[in-house]
Design a protein around this motif. Sequence first.
Motif, PDB file in Angstrom:
ATOM      1  N   MET A   1       0.498  -1.105   0.060  1.00 22.06           N
ATOM      2  CA  MET A   1       0.375   0.729   0.073  1.00 22.06           C
ATOM      3  C   MET A   1       1.001   1.206   0.341  1.00 22.06           C
ATOM      4  SD  MET A   1      -3.287  -1.039   0.149  1.00 22.06           S
ATOM      5  CE  MET A   1      -4.341   0.530   1.383  1.00 22.06           C
ATOM      6  N   ARG A   2       0.449   2.295  -0.419  1.00 24.92           N
ATOM      7  CA  ARG A   2       1.310   3.657  -0.920  1.00 24.92           C
ATOM      8  C   ARG A   2       1.006   4.174   0.696  1.00 24.92           C
ATOM      9  NH1 ARG A   2      -1.004   6.972  -5.657  1.00 24.92           N
ATOM     10  NH2 ARG A   2       0.118   8.674  -5.429  1.00 24.92           N
ATOM     11  N   ASN A   3       2.267   4.719   0.531  1.00 20.45           N
ATOM     12  CA  ASN A   3       2.219   5.638   2.514  1.00 20.45           C
ATOM     13  C   ASN A   3       1.232   6.998   2.138  1.00 20.45           C
ATOM     14  OD1 ASN A   3       3.050   7.710   4.250  1.00 20.45           O
ATOM     15  ND2 ASN A   3       4.601   6.418   4.927  1.00 20.45           N
ATOM     16  N   LEU A   4       0.586   6.839   2.805  1.00 20.10           N
ATOM     17  CA  LEU A   4      -0.742   8.281   2.964  1.00 20.10           C
ATOM     18  C   LEU A   4      -0.209   9.563   3.211  1.00 20.10           C
ATOM     19  CD1 LEU A   4      -4.143   6.312   1.974  1.00 20.10           C
ATOM     20  CD2 LEU A   4      -2.559   6.511  -0.196  1.00 20.10           C
ATOM     21  N   GLU A   5       0.525   8.980   3.901  1.00 19.59           N
ATOM     22  CA  GLU A   5       0.909  10.001   5.253  1.00 19.59           C
ATOM     23  C   GLU A   5       1.695  10.898   4.303  1.00 19.59           C
ATOM     24  OE1 GLU A   5      -0.349  11.396   7.858  1.00 19.59           O
ATOM     25  OE2 GLU A   5      -2.192   9.573   7.621  1.00 19.59           O
ATOM     26  N   LEU A  33       7.522  14.975 -22.172  1.00 15.75           N
ATOM     27  CA  LEU A  33       7.068  14.367 -20.620  1.00 15.75           C
ATOM     28  C   LEU A  33       5.409  13.349 -21.237  1.00 15.75           C
ATOM     29  CD1 LEU A  33       6.840  17.355 -18.270  1.00 15.75           C
ATOM     30  CD2 LEU A  33       8.417  14.834 -18.378  1.00 15.75           C
ATOM     31  N   PRO A  34       4.527  13.412 -22.143  1.00  7.83           N
ATOM     32  CA  PRO A  34       3.188  13.085 -22.177  1.00  7.83           C
ATOM     33  C   PRO A  34       4.136  11.623 -21.883  1.00  7.83           C
ATOM     34  CG  PRO A  34       3.146  14.878 -23.172  1.00  7.83           C
ATOM     35  CD  PRO A  34       4.377  14.373 -22.705  1.00  7.83           C
ATOM     36  N   GLN A  35       5.314  10.619 -22.676  1.00  9.76           N
ATOM     37  CA  GLN A  35       6.085   9.615 -23.248  1.00  9.76           C
ATOM     38  C   GLN A  35       6.563   9.143 -21.860  1.00  9.76           C
ATOM     39  OE1 GLN A  35       7.682   9.692 -27.745  1.00  9.76           O
ATOM     40  NE2 GLN A  35       6.486  11.639 -27.832  1.00  9.76           N
ATOM     41  N   ILE A  36       7.372  10.224 -21.398  1.00 11.13           N
ATOM     42  CA  ILE A  36       7.819   9.619 -20.375  1.00 11.13           C
ATOM     43  C   ILE A  36       8.132  10.152 -18.843  1.00 11.13           C
ATOM     44  CG2 ILE A  36       9.978   8.726 -21.948  1.00 11.13           C
ATOM     45  CD1 ILE A  36      11.001  11.728 -21.357  1.00 11.13           C
ATOM     46  N   GLY A  37       7.210  10.541 -18.672  1.00 14.80           N
ATOM     47  CA  GLY A  37       6.322  11.443 -17.096  1.00 14.80           C
ATOM     48  C   GLY A  37       5.617  10.285 -16.731  1.00 14.80           C
ATOM     49  N   ILE A  38       5.825  10.678 -15.074  1.00 12.37           N
ATOM     50  CA  ILE A  38       5.229   9.357 -14.378  1.00 12.37           C
ATOM     51  C   ILE A  38       4.092  10.396 -14.063  1.00 12.37           C
ATOM     52  CG2 ILE A  38       5.483   8.229 -12.443  1.00 12.37           C
ATOM     53  CD1 ILE A  38       8.283   7.431 -13.201  1.00 12.37           C
ATOM     54  N   THR A  39       3.246   9.850 -13.961  1.00 13.78           N
ATOM     55  CA  THR A  39       2.083  10.628 -13.594  1.00 13.78           C
ATOM     56  C   THR A  39       1.457   9.136 -12.547  1.00 13.78           C
ATOM     57  OG1 THR A  39       1.476  11.539 -15.215  1.00 13.78           O
ATOM     58  CG2 THR A  39      -0.843  11.640 -13.529  1.00 13.78           C
ATOM     59  N   LEU A  40       1.281  10.049 -11.139  1.00 10.28           N
ATOM     60  CA  LEU A  40       1.426   8.533 -10.241  1.00 10.28           C
ATOM     61  C   LEU A  40      -0.448   8.691  -9.706  1.00 10.28           C
ATOM     62  CD1 LEU A  40       3.757   9.066  -7.636  1.00 10.28           C
ATOM     63  CD2 LEU A  40       3.265   7.519  -8.859  1.00 10.28           C
ATOM     64  N   PRO A  41      -1.142   8.103  -9.746  1.00 11.76           N
ATOM     65  CA  PRO A  41      -1.733   7.949  -9.285  1.00 11.76           C
ATOM     66  C   PRO A  41      -3.139   8.364  -8.434  1.00 11.76           C
ATOM     67  CG  PRO A  41      -1.236   5.438  -9.332  1.00 11.76           C
ATOM     68  CD  PRO A  41      -0.893   5.819  -9.269  1.00 11.76           C
ATOM     69  N   PRO A  42      -4.527   9.030  -8.233  1.00 15.44           N
ATOM     70  CA  PRO A  42      -4.732   9.989  -6.833  1.00 15.44           C
ATOM     71  C   PRO A  42      -4.364   9.330  -6.017  1.00 15.44           C
ATOM     72  CG  PRO A  42      -6.498   9.290  -8.537  1.00 15.44           C
ATOM     73  CD  PRO A  42      -5.103   8.490  -8.888  1.00 15.44           C
ATOM     74  N   SER A 124       5.489   4.743  -4.098  1.00 19.96           N
ATOM     75  CA  SER A 124       4.292   3.944  -5.033  1.00 19.96           C
ATOM     76  C   SER A 124       5.361   2.562  -5.333  1.00 19.96           C
ATOM     77  CB  SER A 124       4.078   4.977  -6.439  1.00 19.96           C
ATOM     78  OG  SER A 124       5.555   4.987  -7.087  1.00 19.96           O
ATOM     79  N   PHE A 125       6.494   2.505  -5.666  1.00 20.30           N
ATOM     80  CA  PHE A 125       7.574   1.530  -5.429  1.00 20.30           C
ATOM     81  C   PHE A 125       6.430  -0.477  -4.550  1.00 20.30           C
ATOM     82  CE2 PHE A 125      10.448   3.946  -7.713  1.00 20.30           C
ATOM     83  CZ  PHE A 125       9.898   3.830  -9.120  1.00 20.30           C
ATOM     84  N   PRO A 126       6.875  -0.864  -4.950  1.00 20.60           N
ATOM     85  CA  PRO A 126       7.286  -1.778  -3.770  1.00 20.60           C
ATOM     86  C   PRO A 126       8.310  -2.239  -3.500  1.00 20.60           C
ATOM     87  CG  PRO A 126       6.023  -3.408  -6.369  1.00 20.60           C
ATOM     88  CD  PRO A 126       6.973  -1.397  -6.693  1.00 20.60           C
ATOM     89  N   ASP A 127       8.381  -2.881  -2.067  1.00 19.57           N
ATOM     90  CA  ASP A 127       9.570  -3.372  -1.687  1.00 19.57           C
ATOM     91  C   ASP A 127      10.684  -4.631  -2.748  1.00 19.57           C
ATOM     92  OD1 ASP A 127       7.781  -2.740  -0.003  1.00 19.57           O
ATOM     93  OD2 ASP A 127       7.559  -5.117   1.605  1.00 19.57           O
ATOM     94  N   GLN A 128      11.492  -4.192  -2.097  1.00 18.80           N
ATOM     95  CA  GLN A 128      12.684  -4.664  -3.000  1.00 18.80           C
ATOM     96  C   GLN A 128      12.561  -4.613  -4.756  1.00 18.80           C
ATOM     97  OE1 GLN A 128      14.032  -8.439  -1.192  1.00 18.80           O
ATOM     98  NE2 GLN A 128      12.520  -8.699   0.037  1.00 18.80           N
ATOM     99  N   SER A 129      12.050  -3.593  -4.870  1.00 20.75           N
ATOM    100  CA  SER A 129      12.404  -3.564  -6.758  1.00 20.75           C
ATOM    101  C   SER A 129      13.079  -2.279  -7.350  1.00 20.75           C
ATOM    102  CB  SER A 129      10.271  -2.524  -6.903  1.00 20.75           C
ATOM    103  OG  SER A 129      10.444  -1.106  -6.043  1.00 20.75           O
ATOM    104  N   ILE A 130      14.558  -1.761  -6.241  1.00 18.99           N
ATOM    105  CA  ILE A 130      15.423  -1.229  -7.100  1.00 18.99           C
ATOM    106  C   ILE A 130      16.729  -1.834  -6.718  1.00 18.99           C
ATOM    107  CG2 ILE A 130      16.008   1.266  -7.038  1.00 18.99           C
ATOM    108  CD1 ILE A 130      13.390   1.455  -8.530  1.00 18.99           C
ATOM    109  N   SER A 131      17.628  -1.803  -7.835  1.00 21.09           N
ATOM    110  CA  SER A 131      18.391  -2.193  -7.520  1.00 21.09           C
ATOM    111  C   SER A 131      19.854  -1.296  -6.999  1.00 21.09           C
ATOM    112  CB  SER A 131      19.278  -2.374  -8.589  1.00 21.09           C
ATOM    113  OG  SER A 131      18.001  -4.179  -9.380  1.00 21.09           O
ATOM    114  N   LYS A 132      19.649  -0.136  -7.535  1.00 20.05           N
ATOM    115  CA  LYS A 132      20.869   1.626  -7.397  1.00 20.05           C
ATOM    116  C   LYS A 132      19.981   2.435  -7.328  1.00 20.05           C
ATOM    117  CE  LYS A 132      24.791   0.481  -9.119  1.00 20.05           C
ATOM    118  NZ  LYS A 132      26.213   0.593 -10.116  1.00 20.05           N
TER     119      LYS A 132
END
Length: 238
Positions: A1-5, A33-42, A124-132
């Motif tokens: 779950m995303r950290n709503l705080e 930006l419309p192609q490579i920009g990230i828009t997070l959900p509300p 917004s990322f899941p646990d253990q999803s980034i390598s660097k």
Amino acid sequence: MRNLEHIKSSRVYGRRQGPALPIIRQDRLDKWLPQIGITLPPPDDSHLIAPESYFSPPLKDYWLEIGFGKGEHLAEQAKSNPNVGLFGCEPFINGVSRLVDFVDEQNLTNIRIYTDDARLLMDSFPDQSISKAFILFPDPWPKARHHKRRIVSEGNIIALSRILKDGAELRIATDHMEYCRWIMAHMLDNSDFIWQCEHPDDWRKKPDDWPTSRYEMKSLEQGRISSYMRFTRCPRRP
Ligand SMILES: C[S@@+](CC[C@H](N)C(=O)[O-])C[C@H]1O[C@@H](n2cnc3c(N)ncnc32)[C@H](O)[C@@H]1O
């Protein structure tokens, strides 16, 4: 779950906009930006979003740079590591425009950009999803009453610890001695990370695969000494 705080309390300190962009660069930004920009959900959507969902086909690994400035380091990393998906966070739109120029000129397909507070993307990322992960020359906010604005903060170290994979590397650089001590104290205090330091002068040197950023170049020109810190995310206990 995303950290709503974090979503409620999110705030970017520092500039978001500089002088008006020349038309050609504004047009590039509007195109890319419309192609490579990230828009997070509300904020009421608390689902986590896997890094691979931003790339088709998915890539081998995903790296994150927080506060990429004008993007020199991120673009170099993207060029040298075509199998890696690079996420860059930067709220200063003139800096974002510079990175978009690199994307356009060098045909870089493995970059995604978030133009807001990096905490929101991390959450917004899941646990253990980034390598660097990279945090290069973050604003030091030297006054004690402004320390809460620092990007390398207890909260963000916890957020990084959550999203980094076991064995992932976190690179931090600064030319501000007090901030360096503060970062070291907070990182060494966190048992999720170990400092990669084998020789006494390791923190004055950087490896060859660490391209120079704009701020670093300026700092070198002005004769300041930088510290290059590398930490490893310790393996989780079973
Ligand atoms: C001193 S500059 C360094 C830029 C770049 N890393 C370099 O070395 O040239 C710090 C950068 O962090 C960015 N920044 C500040 N707060 C941020 C936040 N909450 N999320 C992402 N980036 C942020 C600023 O906009 C600024 O571009």
